[in-house]
Design an enzyme around this catalytic site. Sequence first.
Site, PDB file in Angstrom:
ATOM      1  N   HIS A 190       0.836  -1.201   0.000  1.00 59.92           N
ATOM      2  CA  HIS A 190       0.000   0.000   0.000  1.00 59.92           C
ATOM      3  C   HIS A 190       0.874   1.257   0.000  1.00 59.92           C
ATOM      4  CE1 HIS A 190      -3.890   2.029   1.181  1.00 59.92           C
ATOM      5  NE2 HIS A 190      -3.009   2.974   1.468  1.00 59.92           N
ATOM      6  N   GLU A 191       1.852   1.317   0.924  1.00 58.33           N
ATOM      7  CA  GLU A 191       2.721   2.488   1.002  1.00 58.33           C
ATOM      8  C   GLU A 191       3.609   2.612  -0.233  1.00 58.33           C
ATOM      9  OE1 GLU A 191       2.336   4.793   3.055  1.00 58.33           O
ATOM     10  OE2 GLU A 191       0.975   3.772   4.411  1.00 58.33           O
TER      11      GLU A 191
END
Length: 220
Positions: free
Chosen positions: A20-21
Amino acid sequence: GMEKKTHTMSPEERKIVAIHEAGHAVVGWMLEHTDPLLKVSIVPRTNATLGFAQYLPSDNKLYSTEQLFDRMCMALGGRAAEAKIFKRVTTGAEDDLRKVTDMAYKQVVTFGMSPRVGNISFPVMKPTEPSKKFYSDKLARLMDEEVRMLVGKAFRQTEVILDANLGKLNALAQELLTKEVLNYDDIAAILGPCPFGDKRSRFNSPDSADEVPQSTLLSN
């Protein structure tokens, strides 16, 4: 705030947060109108915030449609990366989606940036506010449709960027899993030079960096 040691993630959660990051980081890196990324972390800060990114904040007072579109794409990078790598999505993108929805509605309803709606401006009503009718149901439906189209367009562009940089996405996520915190040089070593140059050079005060939580999961 200090890193909170009492909340630990499962190995599966760590992988999801890393992807996600990394999705945010890759998309933001490859776009022109995004703030310089200084640091990305998957060290939980609170029970709700599992990852965050640190940016040099823009001091812009005015934003063009192109600038807002790039920011929407970057905000969607986490959700798009999750969907692409794991073929499913999590609650981690809630805050991102809220920001994107807000940006889209403001462009269509308040900033007069939708050709179909025209150069008119109304306040964006929050669900908790008492309803006051500013425009017809027909116009409201058109605005909703324009917002969905704008967010859909941004998501598709985000997918295109991730498709072109899948190797870098996975490499960055793996490095996050190994080191947990990456600085600008770590990120640049994996993603290569920013296509639009070192964005940090546009800013005069590197000490004024903003920490922006990017992944929030709902805690039961």
